[in-house]
Design a protein around this motif. Sequence first.
Motif, PDB file in Angstrom:
ATOM      1  N   PRO A 167      49.692  30.813  74.562  1.00 38.75           N
ATOM      2  CA  PRO A 167      50.897  29.985  74.676  1.00 38.75           C
ATOM      3  C   PRO A 167      51.220  29.285  73.360  1.00 38.75           C
ATOM      4  CG  PRO A 167      49.506  29.690  76.602  1.00 38.75           C
ATOM      5  CD  PRO A 167      48.702  30.499  75.614  1.00 38.75           C
ATOM      6  N   MET A 168      52.500  29.344  72.970  1.00 34.40           N
ATOM      7  CA  MET A 168      52.952  28.720  71.725  1.00 34.40           C
ATOM      8  C   MET A 168      54.196  27.889  72.015  1.00 34.40           C
ATOM      9  SD  MET A 168      52.526  31.932  69.098  1.00 34.40           S
ATOM     10  CE  MET A 168      53.194  30.943  67.757  1.00 34.40           C
ATOM     11  N   TYR A 169      54.448  26.887  71.159  1.00 33.07           N
ATOM     12  CA  TYR A 169      55.530  25.958  71.447  1.00 33.07           C
ATOM     13  C   TYR A 169      56.430  25.714  70.235  1.00 33.07           C
ATOM     14  CZ  TYR A 169      52.125  25.357  75.118  1.00 33.07           C
ATOM     15  OH  TYR A 169      51.224  25.607  76.112  1.00 33.07           O
ATOM     16  N   GLY A 170      56.380  26.606  69.259  1.00 33.69           N
ATOM     17  CA  GLY A 170      57.207  26.440  68.069  1.00 33.69           C
ATOM     18  C   GLY A 170      58.185  27.588  67.900  1.00 33.69           C
ATOM     19  N   PHE A 171      58.780  27.705  66.716  1.00 36.41           N
ATOM     20  CA  PHE A 171      59.742  28.765  66.433  1.00 36.41           C
ATOM     21  C   PHE A 171      59.070  30.070  66.030  1.00 36.41           C
ATOM     22  CE2 PHE A 171      62.193  24.857  65.519  1.00 36.41           C
ATOM     23  CZ  PHE A 171      63.269  25.060  66.394  1.00 36.41           C
ATOM     24  N   THR A 172      57.866  29.961  65.469  1.00 39.60           N
ATOM     25  CA  THR A 172      57.173  31.148  64.983  1.00 39.60           C
ATOM     26  C   THR A 172      56.744  32.024  66.151  1.00 39.60           C
ATOM     27  OG1 THR A 172      56.327  29.820  63.152  1.00 39.60           O
ATOM     28  CG2 THR A 172      55.293  31.955  63.509  1.00 39.60           C
ATOM     29  N   GLU A 173      56.881  33.346  65.970  1.00 41.46           N
ATOM     30  CA  GLU A 173      56.640  34.283  67.078  1.00 41.46           C
ATOM     31  C   GLU A 173      55.172  34.455  67.417  1.00 41.46           C
ATOM     32  OE1 GLU A 173      56.886  38.719  66.708  1.00 41.46           O
ATOM     33  OE2 GLU A 173      58.711  38.428  67.883  1.00 41.46           O
ATOM     34  N   SER A 174      54.300  34.420  66.383  1.00 39.37           N
ATOM     35  CA  SER A 174      52.882  34.684  66.663  1.00 39.37           C
ATOM     36  C   SER A 174      51.984  34.030  65.622  1.00 39.37           C
ATOM     37  CB  SER A 174      52.616  36.189  66.689  1.00 39.37           C
ATOM     38  OG  SER A 174      52.876  36.756  65.416  1.00 39.37           O
ATOM     39  N   PHE A 175      50.706  33.891  65.973  1.00 42.34           N
ATOM     40  CA  PHE A 175      49.705  33.402  65.035  1.00 42.34           C
ATOM     41  C   PHE A 175      49.244  34.548  64.134  1.00 42.34           C
ATOM     42  CE2 PHE A 175      49.022  30.446  68.626  1.00 42.34           C
ATOM     43  CZ  PHE A 175      49.098  29.231  67.957  1.00 42.34           C
ATOM     44  N   ASN A 176      48.698  34.197  62.986  1.00 38.89           N
ATOM     45  CA  ASN A 176      47.964  35.171  62.184  1.00 38.89           C
ATOM     46  C   ASN A 176      46.829  35.717  63.038  1.00 38.89           C
ATOM     47  OD1 ASN A 176      45.326  35.469  60.484  1.00 38.89           O
ATOM     48  ND2 ASN A 176      46.976  35.859  59.041  1.00 38.89           N
ATOM     49  N   VAL A 177      46.487  37.000  62.849  1.00 39.06           N
ATOM     50  CA  VAL A 177      45.497  37.645  63.716  1.00 39.06           C
ATOM     51  C   VAL A 177      44.137  36.946  63.680  1.00 39.06           C
ATOM     52  CG1 VAL A 177      44.769  39.346  61.977  1.00 39.06           C
ATOM     53  CG2 VAL A 177      44.521  39.880  64.410  1.00 39.06           C
ATOM     54  N   SER A 178      43.745  36.445  62.520  1.00 39.34           N
ATOM     55  CA  SER A 178      42.445  35.768  62.445  1.00 39.34           C
ATOM     56  C   SER A 178      42.483  34.428  63.187  1.00 39.34           C
ATOM     57  CB  SER A 178      42.024  35.562  60.985  1.00 39.34           C
ATOM     58  OG  SER A 178      42.958  34.771  60.292  1.00 39.34           O
ATOM     59  N   VAL A 179      43.629  33.761  63.159  1.00 37.07           N
ATOM     60  CA  VAL A 179      43.784  32.513  63.914  1.00 37.07           C
ATOM     61  C   VAL A 179      43.773  32.817  65.406  1.00 37.07           C
ATOM     62  CG1 VAL A 179      45.323  30.574  64.411  1.00 37.07           C
ATOM     63  CG2 VAL A 179      45.025  31.357  62.053  1.00 37.07           C
ATOM     64  N   SER A 180      44.444  33.889  65.803  1.00 33.17           N
ATOM     65  CA  SER A 180      44.448  34.302  67.210  1.00 33.17           C
ATOM     66  C   SER A 180      43.031  34.559  67.705  1.00 33.17           C
ATOM     67  CB  SER A 180      45.286  35.577  67.388  1.00 33.17           C
ATOM     68  OG  SER A 180      46.637  35.335  67.128  1.00 33.17           O
ATOM     69  N   ALA A 181      42.250  35.263  66.892  1.00 32.63           N
ATOM     70  CA  ALA A 181      40.872  35.562  67.280  1.00 32.63           C
ATOM     71  C   ALA A 181      40.073  34.272  67.464  1.00 32.63           C
ATOM     72  CB  ALA A 181      40.212  36.447  66.227  1.00 32.63           C
ATOM     73  N   ALA A 182      40.256  33.316  66.552  1.00 34.16           N
ATOM     74  CA  ALA A 182      39.519  32.053  66.641  1.00 34.16           C
ATOM     75  C   ALA A 182      39.905  31.270  67.895  1.00 34.16           C
ATOM     76  CB  ALA A 182      39.789  31.210  65.390  1.00 34.16           C
ATOM     77  N   LEU A 183      41.194  31.219  68.197  1.00 32.24           N
ATOM     78  CA  LEU A 183      41.652  30.476  69.369  1.00 32.24           C
ATOM     79  C   LEU A 183      41.161  31.119  70.671  1.00 32.24           C
ATOM     80  CD1 LEU A 183      45.334  29.742  68.267  1.00 32.24           C
ATOM     81  CD2 LEU A 183      43.497  28.064  68.539  1.00 32.24           C
ATOM     82  N   ILE A 184      41.260  32.436  70.736  1.00 35.26           N
ATOM     83  CA  ILE A 184      40.854  33.138  71.951  1.00 35.26           C
ATOM     84  C   ILE A 184      39.349  33.069  72.161  1.00 35.26           C
ATOM     85  CG2 ILE A 184      40.699  35.426  73.043  1.00 35.26           C
ATOM     86  CD1 ILE A 184      43.475  36.019  71.895  1.00 35.26           C
ATOM     87  N   LEU A 185      38.572  33.297  71.110  1.00 30.40           N
ATOM     88  CA  LEU A 185      37.121  33.254  71.254  1.00 30.40           C
ATOM     89  C   LEU A 185      36.633  31.844  71.578  1.00 30.40           C
ATOM     90  CD1 LEU A 185      35.835  35.693  68.482  1.00 30.40           C
ATOM     91  CD2 LEU A 185      36.228  36.123  70.916  1.00 30.40           C
ATOM     92  N   ASN A 186      37.258  30.848  70.991  1.00 31.80           N
ATOM     93  CA  ASN A 186      36.898  29.469  71.306  1.00 31.80           C
ATOM     94  C   ASN A 186      37.096  29.196  72.795  1.00 31.80           C
ATOM     95  OD1 ASN A 186      36.309  26.594  70.585  1.00 31.80           O
ATOM     96  ND2 ASN A 186      38.403  26.327  71.269  1.00 31.80           N
ATOM     97  N   GLU A 187      38.224  29.632  73.328  1.00 38.19           N
ATOM     98  CA  GLU A 187      38.525  29.437  74.746  1.00 38.19           C
ATOM     99  C   GLU A 187      37.537  30.187  75.638  1.00 38.19           C
ATOM    100  OE1 GLU A 187      40.297  28.862  78.540  1.00 38.19           O
ATOM    101  OE2 GLU A 187      40.299  27.695  76.681  1.00 38.19           O
ATOM    102  N   LEU A 188      37.323  31.464  75.354  1.00 42.56           N
ATOM    103  CA  LEU A 188      36.484  32.288  76.219  1.00 42.56           C
ATOM    104  C   LEU A 188      35.011  31.878  76.162  1.00 42.56           C
ATOM    105  CD1 LEU A 188      38.014  35.848  75.671  1.00 42.56           C
ATOM    106  CD2 LEU A 188      38.604  34.115  77.374  1.00 42.56           C
ATOM    107  N   VAL A 189      34.507  31.633  74.958  1.00 49.33           N
ATOM    108  CA  VAL A 189      33.096  31.272  74.816  1.00 49.33           C
ATOM    109  C   VAL A 189      32.810  29.919  75.466  1.00 49.33           C
ATOM    110  CG1 VAL A 189      31.298  30.645  73.152  1.00 49.33           C
ATOM    111  CG2 VAL A 189      32.674  32.704  72.795  1.00 49.33           C
ATOM    112  N   ASN A 190      33.698  28.960  75.283  1.00 55.86           N
ATOM    113  CA  ASN A 190      33.494  27.651  75.909  1.00 55.86           C
ATOM    114  C   ASN A 190      33.511  27.759  77.428  1.00 55.86           C
ATOM    115  OD1 ASN A 190      33.135  26.075  73.624  1.00 55.86           O
ATOM    116  ND2 ASN A 190      35.324  25.694  73.348  1.00 55.86           N
TER     117      ASN A 190
END
Length: 229
Positions: free
Chosen positions: A160-183
């Motif tokens: 989920p994103m709340y700004g104008f930009t369409e997507s995160f950089n792929v490395s940022v996406s990986a960090a956000l997703i892994l942080n969520e799943l691992v926790n």
Amino acid sequence: MKEKVNLELLRYLEGFVTPNKIKLIQEVLAHRTRHVSVVMEDFYHSQNASAVMRTCDCFGVQDVYITQRLHDYNVNPNVVRGASKWLSIHKFDREEQSTRKCFKELRSKNYRIVGTTPNPNCASIYELDLEQPLAVVFGTEKQGLSDYAKQEVDQLVYIPMYGFTESFNVSVSAALILNELVNRLKKSAIPWQLSQEEKHTLTFEWYQQIVKRSDLHIKNFLQEQSGKK
């Protein structure tokens, strides 16, 4: 299937490792998991591949699967900072069927394959079911996932994103997703940790990374054992 580690050899090699490093390896292994794995599909920016691998190591994700259809896989040593040598890298040859072969192997290991997308009409990462082992697939910066991957994954998810930009950089996406799943994994009752045998195997591999001329030490040990028979 890898052979079981010779525990006598493991302990022998451990004699050349400092107590601090032995303790650190044990602490790292206690947080390692194969319940979540990462797939990098046809990455062509070495800094992105390196950043994702570094993120995997930081979050305790042991396995990284790399497909190469149009591009050769490379890492940037300034970004990866040695993280790759602590991970189990599963690399598929550069060919049209690279992703297909990767998915086949993942399914043989009982992984549910989840693809990442910027499409908000797909499920959120916060809704992912973690009961079955998950392989999270990340596509390239420009194209995202290949058409084959989009069709063959078990589910597509977005952050989920709340700004104008369409997507995160792929490395940022990986960090956000892994942080969520691992926790979430660590707070669950799911048996996400490595087996004792897996820990022995990785310890042996890591000792070989640490000990200078470990090949000679192993050779000497095996010769001594052979002479006792």
